[in-house]
Motif scaffolding. Structure first.
Motif, PDB file in Angstrom:
ATOM      1  N   ALA A  22       0.829  -1.201   0.000  1.00  0.00           N
ATOM      2  CA  ALA A  22       0.000   0.000   0.000  1.00  0.00           C
ATOM      3  C   ALA A  22       0.864   1.250   0.000  1.00  0.00           C
ATOM      4  O   ALA A  22       0.562   2.236  -0.693  1.00  0.00           O
ATOM      5  CB  ALA A  22      -0.919  -0.006   1.215  1.00  0.00           C
ATOM      6  N   LYS A  23       1.939   1.243   0.763  1.00  0.00           N
ATOM      7  CA  LYS A  23       2.839   2.395   0.810  1.00  0.00           C
ATOM      8  C   LYS A  23       3.396   2.697  -0.578  1.00  0.00           C
ATOM      9  O   LYS A  23       3.445   3.865  -0.998  1.00  0.00           O
ATOM     10  CB  LYS A  23       3.972   2.121   1.791  1.00  0.00           C
ATOM     11  N   ALA A  24       3.813   1.674  -1.285  1.00  0.00           N
ATOM     12  CA  ALA A  24       4.351   1.866  -2.630  1.00  0.00           C
ATOM     13  C   ALA A  24       3.296   2.439  -3.571  1.00  0.00           C
ATOM     14  O   ALA A  24       3.587   3.335  -4.378  1.00  0.00           O
ATOM     15  CB  ALA A  24       4.883   0.544  -3.167  1.00  0.00           C
ATOM     16  N   LEU A  25       2.071   1.956  -3.464  1.00  0.00           N
ATOM     17  CA  LEU A  25       0.998   2.443  -4.335  1.00  0.00           C
ATOM     18  C   LEU A  25       0.589   3.868  -3.981  1.00  0.00           C
ATOM     19  O   LEU A  25       0.375   4.695  -4.865  1.00  0.00           O
ATOM     20  CB  LEU A  25      -0.219   1.510  -4.228  1.00  0.00           C
ATOM     21  N   PHE A  26       0.475   4.157  -2.695  1.00  0.00           N
ATOM     22  CA  PHE A  26       0.085   5.507  -2.267  1.00  0.00           C
ATOM     23  C   PHE A  26       1.087   6.548  -2.751  1.00  0.00           C
ATOM     24  O   PHE A  26       0.711   7.617  -3.228  1.00  0.00           O
ATOM     25  CB  PHE A  26      -0.017   5.569  -0.737  1.00  0.00           C
ATOM     26  N   THR A  27       2.365   6.252  -2.585  1.00  0.00           N
ATOM     27  CA  THR A  27       3.388   7.240  -2.941  1.00  0.00           C
ATOM     28  C   THR A  27       3.601   7.326  -4.444  1.00  0.00           C
ATOM     29  O   THR A  27       4.032   8.371  -4.942  1.00  0.00           O
ATOM     30  CB  THR A  27       4.724   6.920  -2.239  1.00  0.00           C
ATOM     31  N   ARG A  28       3.290   6.270  -5.166  1.00  0.00           N
ATOM     32  CA  ARG A  28       3.476   6.303  -6.619  1.00  0.00           C
ATOM     33  C   ARG A  28       2.273   6.890  -7.344  1.00  0.00           C
ATOM     34  O   ARG A  28       2.427   7.713  -8.257  1.00  0.00           O
ATOM     35  CB  ARG A  28       3.740   4.888  -7.146  1.00  0.00           C
ATOM     36  N   TYR A  29       1.060   6.488  -6.914  1.00  0.00           N
ATOM     37  CA  TYR A  29      -0.144   6.884  -7.644  1.00  0.00           C
ATOM     38  C   TYR A  29      -1.026   7.878  -6.889  1.00  0.00           C
ATOM     39  O   TYR A  29      -1.937   8.453  -7.480  1.00  0.00           O
ATOM     40  CB  TYR A  29      -0.977   5.647  -7.992  1.00  0.00           C
ATOM     41  N   GLY A  30      -0.772   8.062  -5.591  1.00  0.00           N
ATOM     42  CA  GLY A  30      -1.631   8.929  -4.801  1.00  0.00           C
ATOM     43  C   GLY A  30      -2.709   8.153  -4.077  1.00  0.00           C
ATOM     44  O   GLY A  30      -3.033   7.013  -4.434  1.00  0.00           O
ATOM     45  N   TYR A  31      -3.261   8.787  -3.076  1.00  0.00           N
ATOM     46  CA  TYR A  31      -4.258   8.127  -2.230  1.00  0.00           C
ATOM     47  C   TYR A  31      -5.545   7.826  -2.993  1.00  0.00           C
ATOM     48  O   TYR A  31      -6.068   6.717  -2.938  1.00  0.00           O
ATOM     49  CB  TYR A  31      -4.552   9.009  -1.017  1.00  0.00           C
ATOM     50  N   GLU A  32      -6.069   8.815  -3.697  1.00  0.00           N
ATOM     51  CA  GLU A  32      -7.355   8.643  -4.378  1.00  0.00           C
ATOM     52  C   GLU A  32      -7.295   7.574  -5.464  1.00  0.00           C
ATOM     53  O   GLU A  32      -8.273   6.860  -5.693  1.00  0.00           O
ATOM     54  CB  GLU A  32      -7.812   9.988  -4.969  1.00  0.00           C
ATOM     55  N   ALA A  33      -6.165   7.473  -6.142  1.00  0.00           N
ATOM     56  CA  ALA A  33      -6.044   6.511  -7.242  1.00  0.00           C
ATOM     57  C   ALA A  33      -5.739   5.100  -6.767  1.00  0.00           C
ATOM     58  O   ALA A  33      -5.714   4.162  -7.571  1.00  0.00           O
ATOM     59  CB  ALA A  33      -4.964   6.963  -8.215  1.00  0.00           C
ATOM     60  N   THR A  34      -5.517   4.929  -5.486  1.00  0.00           N
ATOM     61  CA  THR A  34      -5.211   3.604  -4.931  1.00  0.00           C
ATOM     62  C   THR A  34      -6.454   3.044  -4.247  1.00  0.00           C
ATOM     63  O   THR A  34      -7.023   3.677  -3.362  1.00  0.00           O
ATOM     64  CB  THR A  34      -4.064   3.699  -3.906  1.00  0.00           C
ATOM     65  N   SER A  35      -6.855   1.871  -4.670  1.00  0.00           N
ATOM     66  CA  SER A  35      -8.030   1.222  -4.092  1.00  0.00           C
ATOM     67  C   SER A  35      -7.627  -0.039  -3.337  1.00  0.00           C
ATOM     68  O   SER A  35      -6.518  -0.550  -3.499  1.00  0.00           O
ATOM     69  CB  SER A  35      -9.022   0.846  -5.195  1.00  0.00           C
ATOM     70  N   ILE A  36      -8.532  -0.518  -2.510  1.00  0.00           N
ATOM     71  CA  ILE A  36      -8.310  -1.783  -1.820  1.00  0.00           C
ATOM     72  C   ILE A  36      -8.090  -2.896  -2.830  1.00  0.00           C
ATOM     73  O   ILE A  36      -7.242  -3.785  -2.630  1.00  0.00           O
ATOM     74  CB  ILE A  36      -9.503  -2.115  -0.899  1.00  0.00           C
ATOM     75  N   ARG A  37      -8.801  -2.832  -3.936  1.00  0.00           N
ATOM     76  CA  ARG A  37      -8.659  -3.866  -4.976  1.00  0.00           C
ATOM     77  C   ARG A  37      -7.245  -3.854  -5.560  1.00  0.00           C
ATOM     78  O   ARG A  37      -6.659  -4.910  -5.806  1.00  0.00           O
ATOM     79  CB  ARG A  37      -9.700  -3.648  -6.070  1.00  0.00           C
ATOM     80  N   THR A  49      -9.547 -10.414   2.163  1.00  0.00           N
ATOM     81  CA  THR A  49      -8.447 -10.696   3.086  1.00  0.00           C
ATOM     82  C   THR A  49      -7.964  -9.414   3.752  1.00  0.00           C
ATOM     83  O   THR A  49      -7.686  -9.387   4.956  1.00  0.00           O
ATOM     84  CB  THR A  49      -7.274 -11.348   2.339  1.00  0.00           C
ATOM     85  N   ILE A  50      -7.864  -8.334   2.979  1.00  0.00           N
ATOM     86  CA  ILE A  50      -7.409  -7.060   3.539  1.00  0.00           C
ATOM     87  C   ILE A  50      -8.385  -6.565   4.598  1.00  0.00           C
ATOM     88  O   ILE A  50      -7.975  -6.052   5.651  1.00  0.00           O
ATOM     89  CB  ILE A  50      -7.231  -6.015   2.428  1.00  0.00           C
ATOM     90  N   TYR A  51      -9.689  -6.752   4.343  1.00  0.00           N
ATOM     91  CA  TYR A  51     -10.692  -6.278   5.295  1.00  0.00           C
ATOM     92  C   TYR A  51     -10.668  -7.059   6.603  1.00  0.00           C
ATOM     93  O   TYR A  51     -11.264  -6.614   7.591  1.00  0.00           O
ATOM     94  CB  TYR A  51     -12.083  -6.343   4.664  1.00  0.00           C
ATOM     95  N   LEU A  52      -9.990  -8.157   6.631  1.00  0.00           N
ATOM     96  CA  LEU A  52      -9.820  -8.881   7.897  1.00  0.00           C
ATOM     97  C   LEU A  52      -8.888  -8.124   8.839  1.00  0.00           C
ATOM     98  O   LEU A  52      -8.955  -8.314  10.062  1.00  0.00           O
ATOM     99  CB  LEU A  52      -9.256 -10.286   7.635  1.00  0.00           C
ATOM    100  N   TYR A  53      -8.033  -7.272   8.269  1.00  0.00           N
ATOM    101  CA  TYR A  53      -7.020  -6.580   9.063  1.00  0.00           C
ATOM    102  C   TYR A  53      -7.241  -5.064   9.140  1.00  0.00           C
ATOM    103  O   TYR A  53      -6.877  -4.452  10.141  1.00  0.00           O
ATOM    104  CB  TYR A  53      -5.632  -6.853   8.473  1.00  0.00           C
ATOM    105  N   TYR A  54      -7.810  -4.497   8.090  1.00  0.00           N
ATOM    106  CA  TYR A  54      -8.005  -3.052   8.045  1.00  0.00           C
ATOM    107  C   TYR A  54      -9.411  -2.734   7.547  1.00  0.00           C
ATOM    108  O   TYR A  54      -9.900  -3.347   6.592  1.00  0.00           O
ATOM    109  CB  TYR A  54      -6.973  -2.400   7.122  1.00  0.00           C
ATOM    110  N   LYS A  55     -10.050  -1.744   8.180  1.00  0.00           N
ATOM    111  CA  LYS A  55     -11.430  -1.416   7.845  1.00  0.00           C
ATOM    112  C   LYS A  55     -11.570  -0.832   6.444  1.00  0.00           C
ATOM    113  O   LYS A  55     -12.525  -1.119   5.727  1.00  0.00           O
ATOM    114  CB  LYS A  55     -11.994  -0.433   8.869  1.00  0.00           C
ATOM    115  N   ASP A  56     -10.621   0.012   6.068  1.00  0.00           N
ATOM    116  CA  ASP A  56     -10.645   0.653   4.754  1.00  0.00           C
ATOM    117  C   ASP A  56      -9.252   1.204   4.468  1.00  0.00           C
ATOM    118  O   ASP A  56      -8.326   1.021   5.261  1.00  0.00           O
ATOM    119  CB  ASP A  56     -11.701   1.760   4.688  1.00  0.00           C
ATOM    120  N   LYS A  57      -9.098   1.904   3.356  1.00  0.00           N
ATOM    121  CA  LYS A  57      -7.750   2.363   3.004  1.00  0.00           C
ATOM    122  C   LYS A  57      -7.292   3.517   3.891  1.00  0.00           C
ATOM    123  O   LYS A  57      -6.087   3.723   4.052  1.00  0.00           O
ATOM    124  CB  LYS A  57      -7.656   2.728   1.526  1.00  0.00           C
ATOM    125  N   SER A  58      -8.233   4.263   4.495  1.00  0.00           N
ATOM    126  CA  SER A  58      -7.817   5.302   5.437  1.00  0.00           C
ATOM    127  C   SER A  58      -7.198   4.674   6.685  1.00  0.00           C
ATOM    128  O   SER A  58      -6.272   5.225   7.276  1.00  0.00           O
ATOM    129  CB  SER A  58      -9.006   6.191   5.827  1.00  0.00           C
TER     130      SER A  58
END
Length: 215
Positions: A22-37, A49-58
């Motif tokens: 997620a860190k790599a995607l956020f810094t490369r594409y930005g927060y809005e352009a990065t989705s859970i998918r 699987t991600i939702y088992l650990y984190y509620k959302d991308k925020s």
């Protein structure tokens, strides 16, 4: 290692993998352009699987925000043994620069992107307590160091809190300009220095001289 321990290790490894991708995607594409998918595709698991650990991308970006401040806090914690407060302040500046240059993605998340602050505003009302212990502790270390410098004659006539913000703001400005390439571009185009890092170190050295003169 027993079954329970292996399951816990797998769980922690997967959480860390989610954060790293997620860190790599956020810094490369930005927060809005990065989705859970998109994050799920990077780790080769389903979004469920991600939702088992984190509620959302925020929730993910705040976890990264915390991780970055913990890393920075580790660099600062070893400086608590520097007895002379002004020498400690100089060492903190060097540690801050080192962190920014070695962890550019974390620096972006911690001090450039707005989204972690949106999470704090929405979910962490008590920023001085449990809501944001990492950031509070880090800035408080700077504040205490400035106070101790004033106690031995530095920064006379300066209000401690606002002066601490000035010191941090100056360091942040130099580091953010370097991380984004602007300082290096300006320095090279004017034939001042060969690289942004050279310009950063020179500017930091002059900033220290200014602070030394405020005694």
């Amino acid at each position: 290692m027993g079954i329970k321990e292996r399951k816990e290790r797998h769980r922690e490894d997967l959480k860390q993998l989610i954060l790293d991708k997620a860190k790599a995607l956020f810094t490369r594409y930005g927060y809005e352009a990065t989705s859970i998918r998109k994050i799920a595709a990077e780790i080769e698991f389903s979004p469920t699987t991600i939702y088992l650990y984190y509620k959302d991308k925020s929730d993910i970006i705040y976890a990264l925000h915390q991780e970055g401040f913990k890393l920075m806090g580790q660099k600062f914690s070893v400086l608590a043994n520097v007895e002379h407060p002004f020498e400690r302040l100089k060492a903190m500046g060097k540690a801050y620069i080192q962190f920014a240059l070695e962890n550019r993605d974390f620096y972006e998340l911690m001090f450039i992107m707005r989204e972690p602050l949106d999470f704090l505003d929405a979910h962490c009302n008590n920023l001085e307590g449990e809501g944001w212990p990492e950031g509070f502790t880090t800035f408080n270390f700077l504040l205490q160091t400035i106070e101790q410098c004033q106690g031995i004659g530095y920064f006379k006539g300066q209000e401690t809190k606002s002066f601490s913000l000035l010191v941090w703001g100056t360091m942040h400005g130099l580091c953010s300009l370097t991380v984004h390439g602007h300082l290096g571009h300006m320095a090279k185009s004017h034939h001042f220095f060969e690289s942004g890092e050279d310009a950063l170190n020179a500017a930091f050295g002059n900033f220290i001289k200014v602070l030394e003169g405020m005694s």
